[in-house]
Design a protein around this motif. Structure first.
Motif, PDB file in Angstrom:
ATOM      1  N   LYS A 180       0.854  -1.187   0.000  1.00 42.35           N
ATOM      2  CA  LYS A 180       0.000   0.000   0.000  1.00 42.35           C
ATOM      3  C   LYS A 180       0.890   1.237   0.000  1.00 42.35           C
ATOM      4  O   LYS A 180       1.943   1.269   0.611  1.00 42.35           O
ATOM      5  CB  LYS A 180      -0.845   0.037   1.281  1.00 42.35           C
ATOM      6  CG  LYS A 180      -2.032  -0.873   1.260  1.00 42.35           C
ATOM      7  CD  LYS A 180      -3.020  -0.503   2.341  1.00 42.35           C
ATOM      8  CE  LYS A 180      -2.404  -0.626   3.716  1.00 42.35           C
ATOM      9  NZ  LYS A 180      -3.281  -0.207   4.803  1.00 42.35           N
ATOM     10  N   GLY A 235       1.521   5.047   1.131  1.00 42.06           N
ATOM     11  CA  GLY A 235       1.068   6.078   2.053  1.00 42.06           C
ATOM     12  C   GLY A 235       0.843   7.373   1.310  1.00 42.06           C
ATOM     13  O   GLY A 235       1.259   7.527   0.168  1.00 42.06           O
ATOM     14  N   LYS A 236       0.152   8.276   1.988  1.00 37.19           N
ATOM     15  CA  LYS A 236      -0.175   9.536   1.339  1.00 37.19           C
ATOM     16  C   LYS A 236      -0.164  10.635   2.387  1.00 37.19           C
ATOM     17  O   LYS A 236      -0.533  10.387   3.544  1.00 37.19           O
ATOM     18  CB  LYS A 236      -1.599   9.406   0.780  1.00 37.19           C
ATOM     19  CG  LYS A 236      -1.832  10.105  -0.522  1.00 37.19           C
ATOM     20  CD  LYS A 236      -3.282   9.966  -0.894  1.00 37.19           C
ATOM     21  CE  LYS A 236      -3.457   9.761  -2.365  1.00 37.19           C
ATOM     22  NZ  LYS A 236      -4.806   9.662  -2.808  1.00 37.19           N
ATOM     23  N   ILE A 257      -1.791  14.285   3.316  1.00 36.30           N
ATOM     24  CA  ILE A 257      -2.904  15.170   2.964  1.00 36.30           C
ATOM     25  C   ILE A 257      -2.832  16.406   3.861  1.00 36.30           C
ATOM     26  O   ILE A 257      -2.795  16.283   5.088  1.00 36.30           O
ATOM     27  CB  ILE A 257      -4.255  14.446   3.168  1.00 36.30           C
ATOM     28  CG1 ILE A 257      -4.323  13.225   2.239  1.00 36.30           C
ATOM     29  CG2 ILE A 257      -5.424  15.400   2.916  1.00 36.30           C
ATOM     30  CD1 ILE A 257      -5.241  12.146   2.718  1.00 36.30           C
ATOM     31  N   LEU A 315      -7.815   6.580   7.899  1.00 32.90           N
ATOM     32  CA  LEU A 315      -7.088   7.859   7.845  1.00 32.90           C
ATOM     33  C   LEU A 315      -6.521   8.163   9.233  1.00 32.90           C
ATOM     34  O   LEU A 315      -7.146   7.851  10.247  1.00 32.90           O
ATOM     35  CB  LEU A 315      -8.033   8.996   7.451  1.00 32.90           C
ATOM     36  CG  LEU A 315      -8.708   8.885   6.086  1.00 32.90           C
ATOM     37  CD1 LEU A 315      -9.727  10.008   5.915  1.00 32.90           C
ATOM     38  CD2 LEU A 315      -7.680   8.948   4.978  1.00 32.90           C
ATOM     39  N   ILE A 331       3.520   7.018   7.113  1.00 31.46           N
ATOM     40  CA  ILE A 331       3.502   6.960   5.642  1.00 31.46           C
ATOM     41  C   ILE A 331       4.221   5.707   5.155  1.00 31.46           C
ATOM     42  O   ILE A 331       3.748   5.020   4.245  1.00 31.46           O
ATOM     43  CB  ILE A 331       4.101   8.235   5.029  1.00 31.46           C
ATOM     44  CG1 ILE A 331       3.134   9.380   5.290  1.00 31.46           C
ATOM     45  CG2 ILE A 331       4.316   8.079   3.516  1.00 31.46           C
ATOM     46  CD1 ILE A 331       3.509  10.673   4.693  1.00 31.46           C
ATOM     47  N   LYS A 389      -0.019   4.335   5.480  1.00 28.77           N
ATOM     48  CA  LYS A 389      -1.195   5.068   5.982  1.00 28.77           C
ATOM     49  C   LYS A 389      -1.395   6.385   5.224  1.00 28.77           C
ATOM     50  O   LYS A 389      -0.457   6.936   4.656  1.00 28.77           O
ATOM     51  CB  LYS A 389      -1.001   5.392   7.476  1.00 28.77           C
ATOM     52  CG  LYS A 389      -0.898   4.156   8.361  1.00 28.77           C
ATOM     53  CD  LYS A 389      -2.252   3.774   8.838  1.00 28.77           C
ATOM     54  CE  LYS A 389      -2.414   2.561   9.697  1.00 28.77           C
ATOM     55  NZ  LYS A 389      -1.378   1.779  10.200  1.00 28.77           N
ATOM     56  N   TRP A 390      -2.623   6.850   5.271  1.00 24.59           N
ATOM     57  CA  TRP A 390      -2.934   8.181   4.750  1.00 24.59           C
ATOM     58  C   TRP A 390      -2.921   9.123   5.950  1.00 24.59           C
ATOM     59  O   TRP A 390      -3.748   8.981   6.865  1.00 24.59           O
ATOM     60  CB  TRP A 390      -4.305   8.210   4.090  1.00 24.59           C
ATOM     61  CG  TRP A 390      -4.361   7.526   2.760  1.00 24.59           C
ATOM     62  CD1 TRP A 390      -3.494   6.567   2.305  1.00 24.59           C
ATOM     63  CD2 TRP A 390      -5.320   7.746   1.730  1.00 24.59           C
ATOM     64  NE1 TRP A 390      -3.858   6.171   1.046  1.00 24.59           N
ATOM     65  CE2 TRP A 390      -4.979   6.865   0.661  1.00 24.59           C
ATOM     66  CE3 TRP A 390      -6.433   8.558   1.583  1.00 24.59           C
ATOM     67  CZ2 TRP A 390      -5.709   6.819  -0.515  1.00 24.59           C
ATOM     68  CZ3 TRP A 390      -7.165   8.510   0.411  1.00 24.59           C
ATOM     69  CH2 TRP A 390      -6.801   7.643  -0.631  1.00 24.59           C
ATOM     70  N   LEU A 400     -10.949  13.194  -1.700  1.00 26.70           N
ATOM     71  CA  LEU A 400      -9.956  12.251  -1.179  1.00 26.70           C
ATOM     72  C   LEU A 400     -10.009  10.893  -1.858  1.00 26.70           C
ATOM     73  O   LEU A 400      -8.982  10.274  -2.099  1.00 26.70           O
ATOM     74  CB  LEU A 400     -10.166  12.050   0.325  1.00 26.70           C
ATOM     75  CG  LEU A 400      -9.820  13.220   1.226  1.00 26.70           C
ATOM     76  CD1 LEU A 400     -10.171  12.898   2.667  1.00 26.70           C
ATOM     77  CD2 LEU A 400      -8.330  13.535   1.111  1.00 26.70           C
TER      78      LEU A 400
END
Ligand SMILES: Nc1nc2c(ncn2[C@@H]2O[C@H](COP(=O)(O)OP(=O)(O)O)[C@@H](O)[C@H]2O)c(=O)[nH]1
Ligand SMILES: Nc1ncnc2c1ncn2[C@@H]1O[C@H](COP(=O)(O)OP(=O)(O)O)[C@@H](O)[C@H]1O
Length: 185
Positions: A2, A4-5, A7, A31, A91, A95-96, A181
């Motif tokens: 996955k 990460g992001k 924001i 989130l 991240i 995870k976001w 999102l």
């Protein structure tokens, strides 16, 4: 694996960032909201380590000197910053991570994390913004004046962000936020 992001969530004091984020996080437990460090005093009900890490100015300056903060800024007479390790760890776990930060911090992140998605929350009007800060009842008159003065400068910079969302009707704003999102890719 996955990805990460990061924001970034910015908007003037009292626009409803905290309210929107609380609702968003309840509906999307995947989130994570980064917990900032601040020299501001806790408001009644705020808990150290949950709402913020509350520190004194000396400790904050030490964290800056030790490069422990991903970004930091002064806002309305207090310092605020994002602990670097916590965000980088999350991240790397895919995870976001959401940073709820003011304009100067958002500009720093734009330079250091250009891939971050940056959202700006707008009030329906400056008049309504003032009503919201006053209705919240957490600020002294002096703090309200500082926040409102800063609000106009922040709103003027809204176009620097990837997405602008007006928080007029709360549920509608939340819908727009989710659409921004969770764009299908
Ligand atoms: N640059 C930066 N700004 C932050 C950070 N944490 C909070 N802020 C911002 O600091 C401003 C003041 O926050 P706060 O004192 O909690 O007041 P409120 O926004 O009126 O609830 C808001 O614009 C927050 O988004 C941080 O870690 N870095
Ligand atoms: N869409 C909305 N309509 C009316 N009041 C709102 C709305 N969103 C938030 N509020 C209220 O405005 C005040 C400020 O919201 P808050 O989430 O603390 O703002 P911020 O975190 O941006 O400083 C709170 O009293 C909150 O209940």
């Amino acid at each position: 694996m996955k990805t990460g992001k990061l924001i970034v969530f910015t908007g003037p004091s009292g626009v409803g960032k905290g309210t929107l984020l609380r609702k968003l996080l309840m509906q999307h437990p995947e989130l994570v909201l980064s917990i900032s460090v601040t020299t501001r005093s806790p408001r009644p009900g705020e808990i150290n380590g949950i709402d913020y890490y509350f520190v004194n100015v000396e400790k904050f300056q030490q964290m800056v000197a030790d490069e422990e903060l991903l970004e930091w800024a002064e806002f309305a007479g207090n310092y605020y910053g994002t602990p670097r390790l916590q965000v980088e760890d999350l991240i790397s776990q895919g995870k976001w991570v959401i940073l709820e930060i003011e304009l100067e911090g958002a500009r720093q992140i734009r330079r250091t994390f250009p891939q971050a998605l940056r959202l700006f929350i707008l009030p329906p009007s400056l008049w309504e913004l003032e009503q919201r800060i006053r209705r919240r009842g957490t600020e002294t008159e002096e703090a309200i004046t500082k926040r409102l003065r800063r609000a106009q400068e922040e709103i003027n910079a809204a176009n620097e962000f990837d997405i602008q969302i007006v928080n007029d009707d709360l549920d509608k704003a939340l819908e727009n936020l989710e659409a921004a999102l969770f764009v299908p890719c």
